[in-house]
Design a protein around this motif. Sequence first.
Motif, PDB file in Angstrom:
ATOM      1  N   TYR A 130       1.011  -1.019   0.634  1.00  0.00           N
ATOM      2  CA  TYR A 130       0.256  -0.051   0.193  1.00  0.00           C
ATOM      3  C   TYR A 130       0.933   0.967  -0.024  1.00  0.00           C
ATOM      4  N   ALA A 131       0.649   2.512  -0.813  1.00  0.00           N
ATOM      5  CA  ALA A 131       1.244   3.282  -0.887  1.00  0.00           C
ATOM      6  C   ALA A 131       1.297   4.142   0.641  1.00  0.00           C
ATOM      7  N   ASN A 132       0.409   3.944   1.615  1.00  0.00           N
ATOM      8  CA  ASN A 132       1.095   4.419   3.512  1.00  0.00           C
ATOM      9  C   ASN A 132       2.196   3.543   4.005  1.00  0.00           C
ATOM     10  N   GLY A 133       2.601   2.035   3.015  1.00  0.00           N
ATOM     11  CA  GLY A 133       3.383   1.681   3.566  1.00  0.00           C
ATOM     12  C   GLY A 133       2.971   0.265   3.952  1.00  0.00           C
ATOM     13  N   ARG A 134       2.111  -0.713   4.780  1.00  0.00           N
ATOM     14  CA  ARG A 134       1.171  -1.986   4.797  1.00  0.00           C
ATOM     15  C   ARG A 134       1.825  -2.704   3.847  1.00  0.00           C
ATOM     16  N   VAL A 135       1.900  -3.946   3.992  1.00  0.00           N
ATOM     17  CA  VAL A 135       2.495  -5.472   3.858  1.00  0.00           C
ATOM     18  C   VAL A 135       1.129  -6.310   4.153  1.00  0.00           C
ATOM     19  N   CYS A 136       0.690  -6.570   3.117  1.00  0.00           N
ATOM     20  CA  CYS A 136       0.102  -7.475   3.078  1.00  0.00           C
ATOM     21  C   CYS A 136       0.378  -8.697   3.078  1.00  0.00           C
ATOM     22  N   LEU A 137       0.229  -9.124   3.555  1.00  0.00           N
ATOM     23  CA  LEU A 137       1.261 -11.346   3.287  1.00  0.00           C
ATOM     24  C   LEU A 137       0.290 -11.981   4.433  1.00  0.00           C
ATOM     25  N   SER A 138       0.207 -13.423   4.012  1.00  0.00           N
ATOM     26  CA  SER A 138       0.161 -14.563   5.139  1.00  0.00           C
ATOM     27  C   SER A 138       0.485 -14.637   5.927  1.00  0.00           C
ATOM     28  N   LEU A 139       1.584 -14.360   5.542  1.00  0.00           N
ATOM     29  CA  LEU A 139       3.696 -15.077   7.072  1.00  0.00           C
ATOM     30  C   LEU A 139       2.801 -14.144   7.984  1.00  0.00           C
ATOM     31  N   LEU A 140       2.452 -12.379   7.090  1.00  0.00           N
ATOM     32  CA  LEU A 140       3.242 -11.046   8.675  1.00  0.00           C
ATOM     33  C   LEU A 140       1.374 -11.272   9.538  1.00  0.00           C
ATOM     34  N   ASN A 141       0.757 -12.240   9.071  1.00  0.00           N
ATOM     35  CA  ASN A 141      -0.732 -12.304   9.452  1.00  0.00           C
ATOM     36  C   ASN A 141      -1.935 -11.131   8.676  1.00  0.00           C
ATOM     37  N   THR A 142      -0.837 -10.365   7.918  1.00  0.00           N
ATOM     38  CA  THR A 142      -1.881  -9.187   7.210  1.00  0.00           C
ATOM     39  C   THR A 142      -2.540  -9.438   6.266  1.00  0.00           C
ATOM     40  N   TRP A 143      -3.293 -10.552   6.000  1.00  0.00           N
ATOM     41  CA  TRP A 143      -3.597 -11.202   4.612  1.00  0.00           C
ATOM     42  C   TRP A 143      -4.189 -12.251   4.862  1.00  0.00           C
ATOM     43  N   ALA A 144      -5.393 -12.740   4.530  1.00  0.00           N
ATOM     44  CA  ALA A 144      -5.825 -13.946   5.087  1.00  0.00           C
ATOM     45  C   ALA A 144      -5.429 -15.202   3.968  1.00  0.00           C
ATOM     46  N   GLY A 145      -5.297 -16.469   4.445  1.00  0.00           N
ATOM     47  CA  GLY A 145      -4.365 -17.613   4.168  1.00  0.00           C
ATOM     48  C   GLY A 145      -4.889 -18.685   4.655  1.00  0.00           C
ATOM     49  N   LYS A 146      -4.320 -19.441   4.289  1.00  0.00           N
ATOM     50  CA  LYS A 146      -4.161 -20.727   4.889  1.00  0.00           C
ATOM     51  C   LYS A 146      -3.500 -21.071   6.331  1.00  0.00           C
ATOM     52  N   LYS A 147      -3.899 -21.918   7.346  1.00  0.00           N
ATOM     53  CA  LYS A 147      -2.928 -21.820   8.781  1.00  0.00           C
ATOM     54  C   LYS A 147      -2.126 -22.254   8.367  1.00  0.00           C
ATOM     55  N   SER A 148      -1.478 -22.771   6.963  1.00  0.00           N
ATOM     56  CA  SER A 148      -0.070 -23.422   7.259  1.00  0.00           C
ATOM     57  C   SER A 148       0.684 -22.082   6.384  1.00  0.00           C
ATOM     58  N   GLU A 149       0.080 -21.640   5.953  1.00  0.00           N
ATOM     59  CA  GLU A 149       0.787 -19.961   5.287  1.00  0.00           C
ATOM     60  C   GLU A 149       0.767 -18.695   6.530  1.00  0.00           C
ATOM     61  N   LYS A 150       0.458 -19.224   7.237  1.00  0.00           N
ATOM     62  CA  LYS A 150       0.432 -18.315   8.474  1.00  0.00           C
ATOM     63  C   LYS A 150       2.101 -18.032   9.713  1.00  0.00           C
ATOM     64  N   TRP A 151       1.885 -16.992  10.573  1.00  0.00           N
ATOM     65  CA  TRP A 151       3.528 -17.152  11.336  1.00  0.00           C
ATOM     66  C   TRP A 151       3.803 -18.125  12.007  1.00  0.00           C
ATOM     67  N   ASN A 152       4.364 -18.605  12.177  1.00  0.00           N
ATOM     68  CA  ASN A 152       4.846 -19.869  12.907  1.00  0.00           C
ATOM     69  C   ASN A 152       6.178 -19.483  13.960  1.00  0.00           C
ATOM     70  N   PRO A 153       5.692 -19.259  15.179  1.00  0.00           N
ATOM     71  CA  PRO A 153       6.322 -19.058  16.003  1.00  0.00           C
ATOM     72  C   PRO A 153       8.014 -19.610  16.225  1.00  0.00           C
ATOM     73  N   SER A 154       7.669 -21.201  15.717  1.00  0.00           N
ATOM     74  CA  SER A 154       8.528 -21.847  16.215  1.00  0.00           C
ATOM     75  C   SER A 154       9.635 -22.585  15.200  1.00  0.00           C
ATOM     76  N   GLU A 155       8.869 -21.184  14.109  1.00  0.00           N
ATOM     77  CA  GLU A 155       9.105 -22.947  11.962  1.00  0.00           C
ATOM     78  C   GLU A 155       9.697 -21.137  11.899  1.00  0.00           C
ATOM     79  N   SER A 156       8.450 -19.536  11.218  1.00  0.00           N
ATOM     80  CA  SER A 156       8.856 -18.826  10.967  1.00  0.00           C
ATOM     81  C   SER A 156       9.566 -17.649  10.952  1.00  0.00           C
ATOM     82  N   THR A 157      10.577 -17.035   9.650  1.00  0.00           N
ATOM     83  CA  THR A 157      12.054 -16.063  10.616  1.00  0.00           C
ATOM     84  C   THR A 157      11.855 -15.333   9.012  1.00  0.00           C
ATOM     85  N   VAL A 158      12.970 -14.375   9.259  1.00  0.00           N
ATOM     86  CA  VAL A 158      12.635 -12.645   8.770  1.00  0.00           C
ATOM     87  C   VAL A 158      12.849 -13.156   7.490  1.00  0.00           C
ATOM     88  N   LEU A 159      13.557 -14.607   7.539  1.00  0.00           N
ATOM     89  CA  LEU A 159      14.617 -14.778   5.748  1.00  0.00           C
ATOM     90  C   LEU A 159      12.965 -15.044   5.190  1.00  0.00           C
TER      91      LEU A 159
END
Length: 376
Positions: A130-159
């Motif tokens: 978005y023009a205001n800088g918002r990033v919509c992505l399932s991995l960031l929990n800012t976009w709808a997606g499957k549970k497997s695509e969401k942020w997982n504290p034990s596995e997900s990384t910045v990379l």
Amino acid sequence: MALSENGEIEVTGASFSRFDVVSDQSDHSYFLLNRPKKDSGDCFVNDNSKTHKKIMQEWRILEKNLPESIFVRVYEKRIDLLRAVIVGASGTPYHDGLFFFDLAFPPDYPARPPQVHYRSYGMRLNPNLYANGRVCLSLLNTWAGKKSEKWNPSESTVLQVLLSIQALVLNEKPYFNEPGNGMLGRSIWEKKSQAYNEDVFILSCKTMLFLLRRPPKNFEEFVARHFRELGDRIVRACNAYRTGTVRVGYYGDYGSSSSSSTSIDVSDRFKASVQKLYPELVTAFHRVGASVGNFVERLKVEIQTPPSSKARAVAKRQRGVGIAKKVLRGITKILGLKKSGKIKADATEKKFSRKGCSFAMHCERERGEVGDIIGI
């Protein structure tokens, strides 16, 4: 972009590491967030905190595994902040562009994903950015997606976040990132996608100009070197896209789809936008030392070449018609008449035609008298 064996950009004997620790975070989008406290209870200061240890682990992952098209800077005194730049991939309308993202780790990281801000310069060049800088992505929990695509504290990384933005957001056909924008392969939607790519490329070029004028801190040399190396190719791509010899996003040796034996339809709006941006890009790239000398000389010739008599006549007629319309609107407003009232443009034009002159010519003569009233 010239890369050394260890994956660093080399320009005039200098190098730019893919990962490094720096000290100046003053222009970071989240600079005022999570200001560290002096007491040892702060999770970002306390070496023994879970958050601190996890962030250090993220640093090690990034340092060892960043691809050649992503560069990251972290901050010595603000480990909660991070800045990354992604180089637009070949075969996309983002090719050769630079896209900066500021990240901030929350105090309870990794329980929650990092916050991500896209440095957009007020432009939206992707459905997910978005023009205001918002990033919509399932991995960031800012976009709808499957549970497997969401942020997982034990596995997900910045990379993973950065790679997802590169592959899933800055892709070949970003138009289809938006739900409801048709289906891939259908001709009507593919045409819309092509038109969207034209707009994206223009916005990407505008972003280049913003970056060259005011590059993010700690990336000043990187930005200059990047466009010094690729400025010539970007300008050539502009010409190829404008003339319809190559589909937008495919200039260069990017595979069999990089060129076409038949002319590609290009919108007039896109041609006009490229024509307007072209001299700005050439000038900006020339300033950082890009090999665009031939294009600079062409610009000088175009500027010094006076327009033909026919072009001047057309421009004069257009100015006259513009004045005529403005005067007519002023008269209509003064007399309190609506568009559907007694005075209409075509009827007025006919009236003056019978007298042997055009309405535009009459308005030129009367402009001085009416100008004070309608403000021209």
